[in-house]
Design a protein around this motif. Structure first.
Motif, PDB file in Angstrom:
ATOM      1  N   UNK A 175       0.818  -1.207   0.000  1.00 30.34           N
ATOM      2  CA  UNK A 175       0.000   0.000   0.000  1.00 30.34           C
ATOM      3  C   UNK A 175       0.851   1.257   0.000  1.00 30.34           C
ATOM      4  N   UNK A 176       2.137   1.132   0.297  1.00 32.43           N
ATOM      5  CA  UNK A 176       3.010   2.293   0.391  1.00 32.43           C
ATOM      6  C   UNK A 176       3.660   2.683  -0.922  1.00 32.43           C
ATOM      7  N   UNK A 177       3.261   2.066  -2.036  1.00 35.00           N
ATOM      8  CA  UNK A 177       3.887   2.359  -3.324  1.00 35.00           C
ATOM      9  C   UNK A 177       3.543   3.747  -3.854  1.00 35.00           C
ATOM     10  N   UNK A 178       4.382   4.250  -4.737  1.00 40.24           N
ATOM     11  CA  UNK A 178       4.212   5.557  -5.364  1.00 40.24           C
ATOM     12  C   UNK A 178       3.816   5.337  -6.821  1.00 40.24           C
ATOM     13  N   UNK A 179       2.585   5.712  -7.181  1.00 40.30           N
ATOM     14  CA  UNK A 179       2.067   5.471  -8.529  1.00 40.30           C
ATOM     15  C   UNK A 179       2.879   6.204  -9.591  1.00 40.30           C
ATOM     16  N   UNK A 180       3.389   7.390  -9.284  1.00 39.02           N
ATOM     17  CA  UNK A 180       4.188   8.137 -10.265  1.00 39.02           C
ATOM     18  C   UNK A 180       5.482   7.387 -10.583  1.00 39.02           C
ATOM     19  N   UNK A 220      11.446 -10.594 -14.051  1.00 34.59           N
ATOM     20  CA  UNK A 220      10.876 -10.128 -12.793  1.00 34.59           C
ATOM     21  C   UNK A 220      11.543  -8.862 -12.294  1.00 34.59           C
ATOM     22  N   UNK A 221      10.965  -8.307 -11.235  1.00 29.75           N
ATOM     23  CA  UNK A 221      11.485  -7.102 -10.589  1.00 29.75           C
ATOM     24  C   UNK A 221      12.018  -7.493  -9.215  1.00 29.75           C
ATOM     25  N   UNK A 222      13.332  -7.555  -9.039  1.00 31.00           N
ATOM     26  CA  UNK A 222      13.877  -8.002  -7.762  1.00 31.00           C
ATOM     27  C   UNK A 222      13.681  -7.022  -6.610  1.00 31.00           C
ATOM     28  N   UNK A 223      13.530  -5.723  -6.907  1.00 35.97           N
ATOM     29  CA  UNK A 223      13.409  -4.735  -5.831  1.00 35.97           C
ATOM     30  C   UNK A 223      11.955  -4.621  -5.371  1.00 35.97           C
ATOM     31  N   UNK A 224      11.727  -4.828  -4.081  1.00 35.74           N
ATOM     32  CA  UNK A 224      10.383  -4.748  -3.505  1.00 35.74           C
ATOM     33  C   UNK A 224       9.775  -3.364  -3.722  1.00 35.74           C
ATOM     34  N   UNK A 225      10.594  -2.322  -3.669  1.00 37.21           N
ATOM     35  CA  UNK A 225      10.097  -0.961  -3.852  1.00 37.21           C
ATOM     36  C   UNK A 225       9.556  -0.771  -5.273  1.00 37.21           C
ATOM     37  N   UNK A 226      10.261  -1.311  -6.268  1.00 38.81           N
ATOM     38  CA  UNK A 226       9.782  -1.206  -7.649  1.00 38.81           C
ATOM     39  C   UNK A 226       8.452  -1.930  -7.822  1.00 38.81           C
ATOM     40  N   UNK A 227       8.339  -3.104  -7.196  1.00 43.98           N
ATOM     41  CA  UNK A 227       7.080  -3.858  -7.300  1.00 43.98           C
ATOM     42  C   UNK A 227       5.941  -3.098  -6.640  1.00 43.98           C
ATOM     43  N   UNK A 228       6.188  -2.531  -5.458  1.00 44.98           N
ATOM     44  CA  UNK A 228       5.147  -1.770  -4.749  1.00 44.98           C
ATOM     45  C   UNK A 228       4.729  -0.549  -5.565  1.00 44.98           C
ATOM     46  N   UNK A 229       5.694   0.135  -6.177  1.00 40.64           N
ATOM     47  CA  UNK A 229       5.375   1.307  -6.994  1.00 40.64           C
ATOM     48  C   UNK A 229       4.572   0.904  -8.229  1.00 40.64           C
ATOM     49  N   UNK A 230       4.976  -0.187  -8.876  1.00 40.28           N
ATOM     50  CA  UNK A 230       4.246  -0.642 -10.064  1.00 40.28           C
ATOM     51  C   UNK A 230       2.823  -1.048  -9.705  1.00 40.28           C
ATOM     52  N   UNK A 231       2.659  -1.735  -8.595  1.00 39.94           N
ATOM     53  CA  UNK A 231       1.320  -2.154  -8.167  1.00 39.94           C
ATOM     54  C   UNK A 231       0.464  -0.922  -7.839  1.00 39.94           C
ATOM     55  N   UNK A 232       1.066   0.092  -7.225  1.00 43.76           N
ATOM     56  CA  UNK A 232       0.330   1.330  -6.952  1.00 43.76           C
ATOM     57  C   UNK A 232      -0.124   1.974  -8.265  1.00 43.76           C
ATOM     58  N   UNK A 233       0.729   1.971  -9.272  1.00 45.99           N
ATOM     59  CA  UNK A 233       0.361   2.507 -10.588  1.00 45.99           C
ATOM     60  C   UNK A 233      -0.788   1.689 -11.199  1.00 45.99           C
ATOM     61  N   UNK A 234      -0.669   0.370 -11.159  1.00 44.01           N
ATOM     62  CA  UNK A 234      -1.733  -0.475 -11.723  1.00 44.01           C
ATOM     63  C   UNK A 234      -3.050  -0.280 -10.982  1.00 44.01           C
ATOM     64  N   UNK A 235      -2.976  -0.085  -9.672  1.00 40.65           N
ATOM     65  CA  UNK A 235      -4.202   0.182  -8.896  1.00 40.65           C
ATOM     66  C   UNK A 235      -4.821   1.503  -9.308  1.00 40.65           C
ATOM     67  N   UNK A 236      -3.997   2.489  -9.638  1.00 42.62           N
ATOM     68  CA  UNK A 236      -4.513   3.802 -10.020  1.00 42.62           C
ATOM     69  C   UNK A 236      -5.250   3.760 -11.348  1.00 42.62           C
ATOM     70  N   UNK A 237      -4.993   2.745 -12.155  1.00 44.97           N
ATOM     71  CA  UNK A 237      -5.649   2.626 -13.459  1.00 44.97           C
ATOM     72  C   UNK A 237      -7.093   2.151 -13.321  1.00 44.97           C
ATOM     73  N   UNK A 238      -7.397   1.517 -12.191  1.00 46.59           N
ATOM     74  CA  UNK A 238      -8.761   1.042 -11.952  1.00 46.59           C
ATOM     75  C   UNK A 238      -9.174  -0.006 -12.962  1.00 46.59           C
ATOM     76  N   UNK A 239     -10.413  -0.014 -13.309  1.00 46.98           N
ATOM     77  CA  UNK A 239     -10.898  -1.022 -14.245  1.00 46.98           C
ATOM     78  C   UNK A 239     -12.054  -0.525 -14.934  1.00 46.98           C
TER      79      UNK A 239
END
Length: 180
Positions: free
Chosen positions: A79-84, A161-180
């Motif tokens: 939940x702490x990811x940065x969508x930008x 894959x993305x080995x860095x947890x921060x990159x994964x959290x940021x990407x997931x935040x971006x994907x969440x921002x896209x909605x559906x």
């Protein structure tokens, strides 16, 4: 003719230059390591890892609440990811995935969070992906993005894959921002 003294001077100059660059490299490495520690960056990396693995509230239930706490840890970290920042990380995905509702080499990713795995109509998923089932929860996306071949063996995705947890959290935040 070569004079022995000239050859020795040339060899000494080469060895001296090599020694100078070796010492300069060692000194600069030591300087930057000291600078990182002085500014708390090296310690901050350890603190970030500790923060991501710390349990919310800091206490675990005595009756086996460790698994529930572990799941909650992942959600807190994701939940702490940065969508930008995640939009920039998505640049690695653009070659195969789109976010405009159309499929590319891979299925479109808009609305992927909480969507069924292999749930895009009309996309030709691998047998392994189609048989997997489930939904793309935050935890599932995190595990998938870490190592797709390990998460669902036999899938067709060639991305390592993305080995860095921060990159994964940021990407997931971006994907969440896209909605559906």
């Amino acid at each position: 003719m070569f004079k022995t003294m000239n050859v020795l001077k040339a060899a000494g100059a080469l060895l001296g230059a090599f020694l100078f660059f070796l010492v300069a490299n060692t000194a600069s490495n030591a300087l930057f390591t000291i600078g990182d520690t002085a500014h708390g960056e090296a310690e901050g990396e350890h603190a970030e890892v500790a923060m991501m693995t710390a349990t919310p509230g800091g206490l675990l239930d005595a009756d086996g609440g460790e698994e529930a706490a572990a799941e909650e840890e992942v959600v807190v970290a994701l939940d702490g990811g940065d969508a930008a920042k995640g939009e920039k990380v998505f640049g690695k995905c653009k070659a195969c995935h789109k976010v405009d509702g159309s499929n590319g080499t891979g299925p479109h990713l808009d609305g992927v969070v909480d969507r069924a795995v292999a749930g895009v109509e009309g996309f030709g998923y691998s047998d392994a992906m189609a048989a997997h089932g489930g939904t793309w929860t935050l935890e599932a996306l995190d595990a998938w993005l870490a190592k797709p071949k390990d998460y669902i063996p036999g899938n067709k995705m060639s991305f390592a894959g993305l080995p860095k947890a921060e990159d994964r959290a940021d990407l997931i935040a971006y994907l969440r921002s896209l909605g559906g």
